[in-house]
Design a protein around this motif. Structure first.
Motif, PDB file in Angstrom:
ATOM      1  N   LEU A  27       0.858  -1.185   0.000  1.00 22.17           N
ATOM      2  CA  LEU A  27       0.000   0.000   0.000  1.00 22.17           C
ATOM      3  C   LEU A  27       0.892   1.231   0.000  1.00 22.17           C
ATOM      4  CD1 LEU A  27      -2.804   1.327   0.236  1.00 22.17           C
ATOM      5  CD2 LEU A  27      -2.528   1.207   2.729  1.00 22.17           C
ATOM      6  N   ARG A  28       0.694   2.107  -0.976  1.00 17.66           N
ATOM      7  CA  ARG A  28       1.517   3.297  -1.134  1.00 17.66           C
ATOM      8  C   ARG A  28       0.688   4.530  -0.765  1.00 17.66           C
ATOM      9  NH1 ARG A  28       2.681   2.391  -7.299  1.00 17.66           N
ATOM     10  NH2 ARG A  28       0.418   2.253  -7.116  1.00 17.66           N
ATOM     11  N   ILE A  29       1.094   5.194   0.292  1.00 14.58           N
ATOM     12  CA  ILE A  29       0.353   6.337   0.822  1.00 14.58           C
ATOM     13  C   ILE A  29       1.194   7.600   0.675  1.00 14.58           C
ATOM     14  CG2 ILE A  29      -0.756   7.336   2.853  1.00 14.58           C
ATOM     15  CD1 ILE A  29      -1.107   4.513   3.949  1.00 14.58           C
ATOM     16  N   GLY A  30       0.598   8.651   0.160  1.00 15.36           N
ATOM     17  CA  GLY A  30       1.252   9.949   0.080  1.00 15.36           C
ATOM     18  C   GLY A  30       0.556  10.929   1.001  1.00 15.36           C
ATOM     19  N   TYR A  31       1.303  11.854   1.555  1.00 14.30           N
ATOM     20  CA  TYR A  31       0.708  12.851   2.440  1.00 14.30           C
ATOM     21  C   TYR A  31       1.458  14.169   2.319  1.00 14.30           C
ATOM     22  CZ  TYR A  31       4.633  12.093   5.651  1.00 14.30           C
ATOM     23  OH  TYR A  31       5.890  12.014   6.198  1.00 14.30           O
ATOM     24  N   VAL A  32       0.796  15.248   2.674  1.00 11.90           N
ATOM     25  CA  VAL A  32       1.390  16.579   2.689  1.00 11.90           C
ATOM     26  C   VAL A  32       1.680  16.940   4.136  1.00 11.90           C
ATOM     27  CG1 VAL A  32       1.019  19.025   2.181  1.00 11.90           C
ATOM     28  CG2 VAL A  32       0.146  17.274   0.610  1.00 11.90           C
ATOM     29  N   GLY A  33       2.908  17.353   4.413  1.00 11.35           N
ATOM     30  CA  GLY A  33       3.172  17.748   5.780  1.00 11.35           C
ATOM     31  C   GLY A  33       4.603  17.595   6.204  1.00 11.35           C
ATOM     32  N   SER A  34       4.783  17.188   7.450  1.00 16.39           N
ATOM     33  CA  SER A  34       6.093  17.158   8.091  1.00 16.39           C
ATOM     34  C   SER A  34       6.789  15.817   7.883  1.00 16.39           C
ATOM     35  CB  SER A  34       5.926  17.451   9.586  1.00 16.39           C
ATOM     36  OG  SER A  34       5.277  18.690   9.791  1.00 16.39           O
TER      37      SER A  34
ATOM     38  N   GLU B  36      -3.694  -3.519  11.470  1.00 14.33           N
ATOM     39  CA  GLU B  36      -4.964  -3.785  10.792  1.00 14.33           C
ATOM     40  C   GLU B  36      -4.800  -4.031   9.298  1.00 14.33           C
ATOM     41  OE1 GLU B  36      -7.777  -4.329  12.352  1.00 14.33           O
ATOM     42  OE2 GLU B  36      -6.716  -4.010  14.250  1.00 14.33           O
ATOM     43  N   LEU B  37      -3.868  -3.317   8.670  1.00 15.24           N
ATOM     44  CA  LEU B  37      -3.672  -3.525   7.234  1.00 15.24           C
ATOM     45  C   LEU B  37      -3.046  -4.880   6.943  1.00 15.24           C
ATOM     46  CD1 LEU B  37      -2.567   0.015   5.986  1.00 15.24           C
ATOM     47  CD2 LEU B  37      -4.748  -1.142   5.593  1.00 15.24           C
ATOM     48  N   GLN B  38      -2.245  -5.377   7.848  1.00 15.21           N
ATOM     49  CA  GLN B  38      -1.690  -6.710   7.645  1.00 15.21           C
ATOM     50  C   GLN B  38      -2.791  -7.773   7.649  1.00 15.21           C
ATOM     51  OE1 GLN B  38       1.503  -7.554  10.353  1.00 15.21           O
ATOM     52  NE2 GLN B  38       3.007  -6.446   9.131  1.00 15.21           N
TER      53      GLN B  38
ATOM     54  N   THR C 106       4.193   1.892   2.379  1.00 14.26           N
ATOM     55  CA  THR C 106       5.187   2.926   2.146  1.00 14.26           C
ATOM     56  C   THR C 106       4.536   4.290   2.283  1.00 14.26           C
ATOM     57  OG1 THR C 106       4.838   3.000  -0.257  1.00 14.26           O
ATOM     58  CG2 THR C 106       6.498   1.460   0.574  1.00 14.26           C
ATOM     59  N   PHE C 107       5.280   5.257   2.807  1.00 17.82           N
ATOM     60  CA  PHE C 107       4.809   6.634   2.962  1.00 17.82           C
ATOM     61  C   PHE C 107       5.702   7.570   2.152  1.00 17.82           C
ATOM     62  CE2 PHE C 107       1.499   6.776   6.189  1.00 17.82           C
ATOM     63  CZ  PHE C 107       1.585   5.499   6.743  1.00 17.82           C
ATOM     64  N   ALA C 108       5.099   8.402   1.338  1.00 13.58           N
ATOM     65  CA  ALA C 108       5.829   9.410   0.569  1.00 13.58           C
ATOM     66  C   ALA C 108       5.342  10.787   1.004  1.00 13.58           C
ATOM     67  CB  ALA C 108       5.612   9.223  -0.927  1.00 13.58           C
TER      68      ALA C 108
ATOM     69  N   ASP D 173      -1.340   4.951  -4.161  1.00 12.76           N
ATOM     70  CA  ASP D 173      -2.686   4.376  -4.098  1.00 12.76           C
ATOM     71  C   ASP D 173      -3.628   5.279  -3.320  1.00 12.76           C
ATOM     72  OD1 ASP D 173      -1.796   1.889  -5.311  1.00 12.76           O
ATOM     73  OD2 ASP D 173      -0.823   1.484  -3.379  1.00 12.76           O
ATOM     74  N   VAL D 174      -3.118   5.892  -2.260  1.00 11.81           N
ATOM     75  CA  VAL D 174      -3.915   6.717  -1.354  1.00 11.81           C
ATOM     76  C   VAL D 174      -3.184   8.024  -1.119  1.00 11.81           C
ATOM     77  CG1 VAL D 174      -4.868   6.880   0.988  1.00 11.81           C
ATOM     78  CG2 VAL D 174      -4.885   4.685  -0.217  1.00 11.81           C
ATOM     79  N   GLY D 175      -3.957   9.116  -1.039  1.00 11.54           N
ATOM     80  CA  GLY D 175      -3.370  10.423  -0.774  1.00 11.54           C
ATOM     81  C   GLY D 175      -4.107  11.149   0.332  1.00 11.54           C
ATOM     82  N   SER D 176      -3.363  11.779   1.241  1.00  9.83           N
ATOM     83  CA  SER D 176      -3.927  12.615   2.299  1.00  9.83           C
ATOM     84  C   SER D 176      -3.504  14.046   2.016  1.00  9.83           C
ATOM     85  CB  SER D 176      -3.411  12.156   3.672  1.00  9.83           C
ATOM     86  OG  SER D 176      -3.842  13.022   4.697  1.00  9.83           O
TER      87      SER D 176
END
Length: 406
Positions: free
Chosen positions: A118-125, A144-146, A154-156, A174-177
């Motif tokens: 699962l590839r997650i992107g976020y804006v921030g610190s 829970e994701l397991q 992974t977090f970008a 896959d997911v963006g915050s």
């Protein structure tokens, strides 16, 4: 479509290379050198990371004319240069502010497109904050994701929403915050994303002036105001100027929040429209506040979680499970607010008192789509469409995942 494949390197760095190639080919000057007549002038300086990327971009001998597609007559040698360029970016250690962090990750994970990653992107610190960040820190997310079969997460990290959008378009996430404005703009472009959750609503934007500068909106006439374009602060500023009927009397320029304080101190801009945490921090440093979105109906922001439709086609149960994780994390951070605020302050480097102002717990909903947040989101969408900032209108009900999936 141009797609950067990375290993343990930085997605954001590849996107930045891509953006700076476009920047150069548009005829704009090298941002490494001072150029006072360029919009924003000296206030648009680059971080060491960006300067490094620009040097790499200069080795590319063929311009990229189209935003996403390589020219049809691109030679084999140039293609190899591009391949080597992106590969080099992925092989070094990731120490920049825009980094990938993995849970149980390895080089194969970062390029994997199977359902186990699962590839997650976020804006921030350095780390995500809010329910997503708390779920990560407390181990709720991984645990829970397991259970759903995801062996790796992974977090970008990205400096702003538009850059995260580029990664979504390129198929790197896959997911963006991110904030409401960039998420809406992307959907209005026809990019197939679905709204999973509103994580925070009524997020305050602030208009802060330079010291010994304007003290009212009227005094901003003829002045230069900066903000991070494409953000919820940008939408707030445009709405505020429209309300005050001075939109044609000021110049709005782009400036990253990381450079706002220095620009105000130098007097490069008269005022800066900034985020919920930087605003009260600048106020504590003696910069006068002209206005905030809390004084207006419908000008505050919302924070969203979106996912690509291609990912959801493979994981139709994901929205419901992911929302359950974020709901659990929200309840936990509220029950342990002192610990959470200390974590948030540590991540963002702001004092705890500033975080309590910028992230009041009543703005964080335990349900995926709080009514007040949906109302704000609808208003933001309509405003962006009316201003021509969103290319097309769409129904929020068509964007939100199906009720059965929530």
């Amino acid at each position: 479509m141009l797609s950067f494949k990375v290993g343990t390197g930085s997605i954001s760095k590849n996107i930045a290379i891509f953006n700076l190639v476009r920047y150069r080919d548009a005829g704009r000057p090298n941002p490494l050198t001072p150029f006072p007549t360029r919009e924003g002038g000296k206030i648009q300086s680059l971080s060491p990371f960006r300067r490094e990327v620009w040097r790499e971009v200069k080795t590319v001998p063929h311009p990229i004319r189209n935003r996403y597609k390589l020219p049809s007559r691109l030679s084999t040698s140039v293609a190899c240069v591009l391949l080597l360029l992106t590969t080099a970016c992925s092989q070094g250690e990731t120490k920049s502010a825009q980094s990938i962090q993995g849970i149980n990750t390895n080089s194969a994970v970062a390029v994997s497109n199977n359902i186990y990653t699962l590839r997650i992107g976020y804006v921030g610190s350095v780390e995500p904050t809010g329910p997503l960040g708390w779920a990560k820190k407390k181990g709720i997310l991984n645990r829970e994701l397991q259970k759903l079969g995801f062996k790796n997460i992974t977090f970008a990290r990205f400096p702003n929403g538009p850059d995260l959008n580029e990664a979504l378009v390129a198929g790197q996430l896959d997911v963006g915050s991110l904030g409401d404005t960039p998420a809406i703009v992307l959907r209005a472009r026809g990019v197939e994303t679905r709204l999973l959750r509103i994580t925070q609503f009524n997020t305050t934007a602030w208009l802060v002036a330079k010291k010994n500068g304007p003290r009212s909106l009227a005094e901003l006439k003829g002045e230069k105001i900066a903000t991070q374009k494409g953000s919820y602060m940008h939408r707030y500023l445009l709405g505020l100027l429209a309300e005050a009927k001075i939109a044609k009397d000021v110049k709005v320029v782009h400036l990253m929040t990381t450079e706002a304080k220095a620009a105000l101190e130098r007097g490069d801009v008269a005022a800066y429209a900034t985020s919920s945490d930087l605003g009260p921090f600048l106020k504590s440093q003696g910069f006068p506040v002209i206005d905030s979105s809390a004084n207006h109906q419908g000008l505050s922001g919302t924070s969203l979680v979106v996912a690509t439709e291609s990912f959801l086609d493979k994981q139709p149960d994901f929205p419901q499970k992911f929302n359950a994780i974020l709901t659990e994390a929200t309840k936990d951070l509220k029950a342990n607010s002192k610990e959470y605020y200390q974590y948030h302050a540590q991540i963002t480097k702001y004092p705890v008192d500033i975080i309590k102002v910028s992230f009041p717990l009543q703005q964080v909903s335990e349900e995926p789509l709080p009514a007040e947040g949906v109302k704000l989101l609808e208003g933001t969408k309509n405003f962006l469409v009316s201003q021509g900032l969103a290319k097309s209108n769409f129904k929020l009900t068509d964007w939100v995942v199906n009720k059965q999936q929530r």
